[in-house]
Design an enzyme around this catalytic site. Structure first.
Site, PDB file in Angstrom:
ATOM      1  N   LYS A  89      46.247  79.531  33.449  1.00 27.66           N
ATOM      2  CA  LYS A  89      44.986  80.292  33.369  1.00 27.66           C
ATOM      3  C   LYS A  89      45.280  81.642  32.716  1.00 27.66           C
ATOM      4  CE  LYS A  89      42.277  78.078  36.836  1.00 27.66           C
ATOM      5  NZ  LYS A  89      41.180  77.394  36.157  1.00 27.66           N
TER       6      LYS A  89
ATOM      7  N   LYS B  78      37.337  66.028  43.394  1.00 30.08           N
ATOM      8  CA  LYS B  78      38.689  66.444  43.680  1.00 30.08           C
ATOM      9  C   LYS B  78      38.672  67.788  44.417  1.00 30.08           C
ATOM     10  CE  LYS B  78      40.885  69.118  40.537  1.00 30.08           C
ATOM     11  NZ  LYS B  78      40.207  70.418  40.355  1.00 30.08           N
TER      12      LYS B  78
ATOM     13  N   ASP C  63      45.762  71.869  40.901  1.00 30.72           N
ATOM     14  CA  ASP C  63      44.391  72.027  40.428  1.00 30.72           C
ATOM     15  C   ASP C  63      44.098  71.155  39.204  1.00 30.72           C
ATOM     16  OD1 ASP C  63      41.792  73.186  40.299  1.00 30.72           O
ATOM     17  OD2 ASP C  63      42.482  74.601  38.786  1.00 30.72           O
TER      18      ASP C  63
ATOM     19  N   GLU D   3      43.941  77.536  29.490  1.00 29.12           N
ATOM     20  CA  GLU D   3      42.620  78.115  29.755  1.00 29.12           C
ATOM     21  C   GLU D   3      42.664  79.613  29.521  1.00 29.12           C
ATOM     22  OE1 GLU D   3      40.262  76.106  32.933  1.00 29.12           O
ATOM     23  OE2 GLU D   3      42.241  75.984  33.834  1.00 29.12           O
TER      24      GLU D   3
ATOM     25  N   HIS E 181      43.855  65.828  36.263  1.00 28.28           N
ATOM     26  CA  HIS E 181      43.409  65.730  34.871  1.00 28.28           C
ATOM     27  C   HIS E 181      44.561  65.378  33.922  1.00 28.28           C
ATOM     28  CE1 HIS E 181      40.023  67.465  36.704  1.00 28.28           C
ATOM     29  NE2 HIS E 181      40.274  68.724  36.464  1.00 28.28           N
TER      30      HIS E 181
HETATM   31  C1  BG6 Z   1      38.804  71.857  37.280  1.00 26.72           C
HETATM   32  C2  BG6 Z   1      39.670  72.924  37.856  1.00 26.72           C
HETATM   33  O1  BG6 Z   1      39.048  70.631  37.904  1.00 26.72           O
HETATM   34  O2  BG6 Z   1      39.084  71.720  35.888  1.00 26.72           O
HETATM   35  C3  BG6 Z   1      39.438  74.241  37.138  1.00 26.72           C
HETATM   36  O3  BG6 Z   1      39.410  73.089  39.239  1.00 26.72           O
HETATM   37  C4  BG6 Z   1      39.640  74.069  35.653  1.00 26.72           C
HETATM   38  O4  BG6 Z   1      40.305  75.253  37.628  1.00 26.72           O
HETATM   39  C5  BG6 Z   1      38.823  72.891  35.141  1.00 26.72           C
HETATM   40  O5  BG6 Z   1      39.228  75.252  35.018  1.00 26.72           O
HETATM   41  C6  BG6 Z   1      39.143  72.579  33.685  1.00 26.72           C
HETATM   42  O6  BG6 Z   1      38.178  71.700  33.199  1.00 26.72           O
HETATM   43  P1  BG6 Z   1      37.653  71.798  31.703  1.00 26.72           P
HETATM   44  O7  BG6 Z   1      36.707  70.664  31.562  1.00 26.72           O
HETATM   45  O8  BG6 Z   1      37.019  73.152  31.563  1.00 26.72           O
HETATM   46  O9  BG6 Z   1      38.880  71.683  30.861  1.00 26.72           O
END
Ligand code: BG6
Length: 476
Positions: free
Chosen positions: A341, A161, A248, A229, A253
């Site tokens: 974030k 992605k 993002d 996050e 996700h």
């Molecule tokens: C990524 C994003 O796809 O997923 C990041 O680009 C993000 O910004 C990350 O931090 C989160 O993934 P995970 O597995 O740490 O929850």
């Protein structure tokens, strides 16, 4: 993992962007884990492709260092690391340099000669999306994407992605990929789909008869997903600026998770059926009416000082919005999506709130009045598990109720280490199982939902928040 790899055709794995962060952090450690577990084809070669000058030995040495940093230096590991890095070679080249792709093709042919047969080829695009077009065209011209023959030697492409940054660019990328590869050769990665806890949503829903009958707007009141996050954008300013939180992690996700949670039973658990049902839900996704009245866009204090970020940046690092799935099963159930974030904690959870139970408190003498509801919580990370709140009578002469919980905690219950999501991604791609990869329909459906929101919410003022804020403090 339950099954070792049955497809044992020799395979060449080409990584474009082989000196980058993703290769070091995820790809090489995951390939090594698969190698140790016996999950790679017996004959396997890794060819790195990137701009910087290295010969085979230098690049293999760099990858050895990556593994040592990642896994440590125990004697037992040293032998396996040595065996693993012997499979690695390198081709220097710029993404726009057609000649370098010819040299890469020659390198793969030479490898096939040594191996003594035609091989499968897997191309991993670990590069920023601005390079996709030229890379894919050069790759196609090199002839490497053509399988050796009909019986053996498949070729596949793994794409990271983002797949575009709005509906139009996603369609362009899709058309480009579609010209060069068939859908069954394209593996669009969403590493959330490969997380154990996300895969388990399917099992939870369809392997337990008690949930499916109540999984609709008849009994469910609302759904909330939070992807919080604690880290800030850090060194990724160049990537993140202009992209923002919704693109993002929201478009991909979070929506993929919602799709698994809300899709209809696929009938069978094969990849095509699951992808079809996920796409069907995503296609019906809409912002809630008047969603702009409830939307929050935020940016943490200090984001504008991040290298690569514009001094007057309007990019959101936090969003909160309400959507719904407009079909008979889900109409009227608000879905709240929140992500940010630099928050106070790293935690991804999905909560399914059931409707309030009809109160019997006023009909039974002695019971205290309660309005209560059941909640199913999928704890995606970091404290992986599933909880269900229910209400129980408190012991005593007068009837009183209190919330109680059934809980399943991965760490307490499962005596195994979960594979990293990238191990699953690579394992499934080599096996040719597309279940956990986004289809073209899914990607376009998510952009159809997200693009109008991005256009409309530009005028919503950005809220600034202090690093370390809680979601509640920002949404208040
Ligand atoms: C990524 C994003 O796809 O997923 C990041 O680009 C993000 O910004 C990350 O931090 C989160 O993934 P995970 O597995 O740490 O929850």
């Amino acid at each position: 993992m339950s099954a070792k790899l049955h497809h044992n055709t020799p395979t060449i794995f080409v990584i474009f962007g082989a000196t980058g962060d993703l290769t070091r952090r995820k790809l090489i450690p995951s390939l090594f884990a698969l190698f140790r577990g016996g999950f790679l084809p017996h004959t396997f070669r890794i060819v790195g492709f990137a701009h910087s000058e290295h010969n085979d030995a230098e690049f293999a040495h760099m990858m050895r260092e990556v593994l040592v940093t990642h896994y440590g230096t125990s004697d037992a590991l040293q032998a396996e690391i040595t065996q693993f890095v012997e499979m690695i070679s390198y081709q220097q080249g710029g993404f726009e340099d057609a000649e370098a792709y010819q040299m890469l093709a020659e390198k793969t042919i030479a490898l096939e000669k040594t191996i003594g047969q035609c091989t499968n080829k897997l191309f991993y695009l670990a590069v920023p999306p601005m390079h996709y077009e030229v890379l894919l065209r050069n790759l196609a011209h090199s002839g490497m994407t053509i399988p050796c023959n009909d019986a053996v030697g498949w070729t596949r492409v793994l794409v990271e992605k983002p797949f575009g940054d709005d509906l139009e660019t996603a369609q362009e990328l899709d058309a480009l990929l579609g010209n060069l590869f068939h859908e069954e050769q394209i593996f669009r990665i969403d590493h959330y789909l490969a997380k154990e806890t996300i895969q388990n949503i399917l099992t939870f829903r369809f392997a337990n008869t008690i949930f499916e009958p109540v999984w609709s707007n008849k009994y469910i009141d609302r759904i909330e997903m939070v992807l919080a996050e604690s880290l800030d954008v850090g060194t990724r300013g160049n990537f993140y600026e202009g992209i923002g939180a919704l693109r993002d992690v929201g478009q991909n996700h979070m929506l993929q998770t919602i799709a698994l949670l809300m899709m209809d039973h696929p009938g069978t658990l094969d990849a095509a059926a699951i992808r079809r049902e996920r796409a069907a839900v995503l296609t019906r996704l809409q912002p809630m009416p008047h969603f702009l009245d409830h939307v929050v866009r935020g940016q943490y204090d200090g984001y504008r000082e991040t290298p690569g970020v514009a001094p007057a940046s309007e990019t959101e690092t936090f969003f909160h919005l309400r959507a719904m799935v407009d079909n008979a099963r889900w109409r009227g159930v608000p879905i709240t999506l929140t992500s940010g974030k630099a928050l106070d904690a790293k935690e991804t959870v999905v909560r399914v709130f059931f409707k309030k139970a009809p109160s019997f408190a006023d009909t039974i003498e002695g019971y205290t009045m309660h309005t209560h509801r059941n909640i199913v919580t999928f704890r995606i990370q970091p404290q992986e598990g599933i909880d269900m709140t229910f209400f129980a009578k408190r012991p005593g002469l007068v009837g009183d109720m209190a919330p109680r919980a059934f809980g399943f905690d991965y760490r307490e219950t499962e005596n195994v280490t979960e594979p990293d999501a990238y191990e699953k991604v690579l394992f499934d791609c080599i096996r040719g199982d597309q279940t956990l990869f986004a289809s073209t329909e899914e990607v376009l459906a998510t952009w159809r939902f997200v693009t109008p929101i991005l256009t409309q919410w530009k005028d919503v003022p950005l809220v600034s928040y202090a690093k370390g804020s809680s979601v509640d403090a920002i949404v208040e």
